[in-house]
Motif scaffolding. Sequence first.
Motif, short mmCIF file in Angstrom:
data_model
loop_
_atom_site.label_atom_id
_atom_site.label_comp_id
_atom_site.label_asym_id
_atom_site.label_seq_id
_atom_site.Cartn_x
_atom_site.Cartn_y
_atom_site.Cartn_z
N UNK A 48 1.71 11.53 -5.42
CA UNK A 48 2.55 10.41 -4.98
C UNK A 48 1.73 9.11 -4.83
N UNK A 49 0.57 9.22 -4.21
CA UNK A 49 -0.19 7.98 -3.97
C UNK A 49 -0.75 7.37 -5.26
N UNK A 50 -1.47 8.17 -6.09
CA UNK A 50 -1.93 7.55 -7.34
C UNK A 50 -0.78 7.06 -8.22
N UNK A 51 0.34 7.78 -8.15
CA UNK A 51 1.51 7.33 -8.92
C UNK A 51 1.97 5.97 -8.43
N UNK A 52 2.10 5.83 -7.12
CA UNK A 52 2.54 4.54 -6.57
C UNK A 52 1.60 3.41 -7.02
N UNK A 53 0.32 3.68 -6.89
CA UNK A 53 -0.65 2.63 -7.23
C UNK A 53 -0.59 2.29 -8.72
N UNK A 54 -0.26 3.29 -9.55
CA UNK A 54 -0.16 3.03 -10.99
C UNK A 54 1.11 2.26 -11.33
N UNK A 55 2.20 2.59 -10.64
CA UNK A 55 3.51 2.08 -11.06
C UNK A 55 3.96 0.81 -10.36
N UNK B 162 0.85 -1.20 0.00
CA UNK B 162 0.00 0.00 0.00
C UNK B 162 0.88 1.25 0.00
N UNK B 163 0.28 2.36 -0.31
CA UNK B 163 1.02 3.62 -0.30
C UNK B 163 1.56 3.91 1.10
N UNK B 164 0.75 3.67 2.11
CA UNK B 164 1.20 3.95 3.48
C UNK B 164 2.44 3.14 3.83
N UNK B 165 2.50 1.93 3.30
CA UNK B 165 3.65 1.07 3.63
C UNK B 165 4.94 1.58 3.02
N UNK B 166 4.85 2.39 1.97
CA UNK B 166 6.08 2.83 1.29
C UNK B 166 6.26 4.35 1.29
N UNK B 167 5.36 5.06 1.95
CA UNK B 167 5.39 6.52 1.91
C UNK B 167 6.79 7.08 2.23
N UNK B 168 7.41 6.58 3.30
CA UNK B 168 8.73 7.10 3.69
C UNK B 168 9.77 6.81 2.62
N UNK B 169 9.68 5.63 2.07
CA UNK B 169 10.67 5.24 1.06
C UNK B 169 10.48 6.08 -0.21
N UNK B 170 9.26 6.42 -0.52
CA UNK B 170 9.01 7.28 -1.69
C UNK B 170 9.56 8.68 -1.43
N UNK B 171 9.35 9.14 -0.20
CA UNK B 171 9.85 10.47 0.16
C UNK B 171 11.36 10.55 -0.02
N UNK B 172 12.02 9.44 0.30
CA UNK B 172 13.48 9.42 0.15
C UNK B 172 13.88 9.59 -1.31
N UNK B 173 12.98 9.29 -2.23
CA UNK B 173 13.24 9.52 -3.67
C UNK B 173 12.59 10.84 -4.14
N UNK B 174 12.18 11.66 -3.18
CA UNK B 174 11.49 12.93 -3.49
C UNK B 174 10.19 12.72 -4.23
#
Length: 457
Positions: free
Chosen positions: A348-355, A330-342
């Motif tokens: 961010x959330x719809x992008x994660x779910x798409x990619x 889920x997005x919540x599970x990776x939110x911090x890791x995504x932030x580390x990639x700016x």
Amino acid sequence: MTQQAHYNPGLVAPVVRFAPSPTGRIHIGNARTALLNYFFARKHGGAFILRFDDTDAERSTEEFALGIEVDLEWLGVAPDQKFRQSERFALYDAAARRLKEAGRLYPCYETPEELERKRRLQIARGAPPVYDRAALALTDAERAGFEAAGRKPHWRFRLEPEVVRWDDLIRGDSHIDCASLSDPVLVREDGSYLYTLPSVVDDIDAGVTHIIRGEDHVTNTAVQVQLFRALGAQAATHFAHHNLLVGADGQGLSKRTGALSIAGLRETGVESLAVAAMATLTGSSLAVQPVHSLPELAGLFDLSAISRTSARFDDSELHALSQRVLHGLSYDAVRDRLEAHDIVGFRAEPFWLAARGNLTRFSDIADWWSVIENDIVVTALPSDFRAAAIAALPQEPWDETTWSAWTQAVKETTGLKGKALFHPLRLALTGRESGPELAKLLPLIGRARTLARLSPP
Ligand code: GLU
């Protein structure tokens, strides 16, 4: 002597420990032990201790200890308490004194060569190579003679010749006849401790209720049960010995070689949850399956599901599992890791779910984000197609229906359909032959960028 081990969850909160020696980084088999202990503590509301068995000053290093903490943290295993044996020698010395006074720890003066000679003779005679306790028969004068000759004793624990039984939480009714074991050496010639005594002293001192470890320690259990008693332990400790993970080649794992180390696996970009799931579920009656959080894995965990045969760990299975884990996070599970990639903000959330479904490793996400964010110039688009696509481009706001409305319109003006329609658009918008669903990407790319990508270079 019987060591009862029927665990009654209602009685007392368990205390368990993971006790690596910091003589190398932990491998996936060590992680199995750590996770089984951690999940046991979590499941029964108990405490999980990280104990560094670092009495071997030559082979233990600070760097390995810190590295092991990093490895556990990456796996999501958070100790409630931690300590090092190297800070606790006073306790071990007191225990050794107590055993000496009780006549259970006795000095031996044989050199390794003498012991080896005895062993060979026993084998030649067809006798089991068990220490003959010759040192117990030494007179004071003989001992003084050895000392005067500069020999230092090593110290052995005198075992009671009895069958030690325990109800192993994994292996069931277990027993070992101590008459078939050599009295174990607890203290070396130089006064340093082997693993056995400090381990039992600490298990008593920390109130460890359950010792969950690999089955390479089964024989130690008989000795340790006797030591617990000799040191006056009040409560019976329960034991569980799990099967050991072996590599795909059937070989055992070793901290020294670094094979299948947690640090090494992490470097390959594999998901920690996949490593944890493989470490926990391989060699059990539970299917190895993707999980989306450590608590979910803890919920699947069951000591009684662990099988008795060795558990073969397959590297390639790990990578496939890692992808399945990744695709379901889920997005919540990776939110911090995504932030580390700016990768932040409302996209961010719809992008994660798409990619996420296109990722082999998490780090690939940066590429897909740049596909959304950065300029993409594709020259190969025929100009009439380009013009038709631009003319049909809907006004914003865009959502996931925009793609089909747009492509329907382009189809009508150009007469193109299927691959001939979609492939050039995908190429123009993403610069890639394949990737996440364009219906999802399009609103993330937005009209301005889409227009720029469609415009002639
Ligand atoms: N230091 C020991 C090992 O790594 C601990 C064994 C135990 O859990 O008692 O094997």
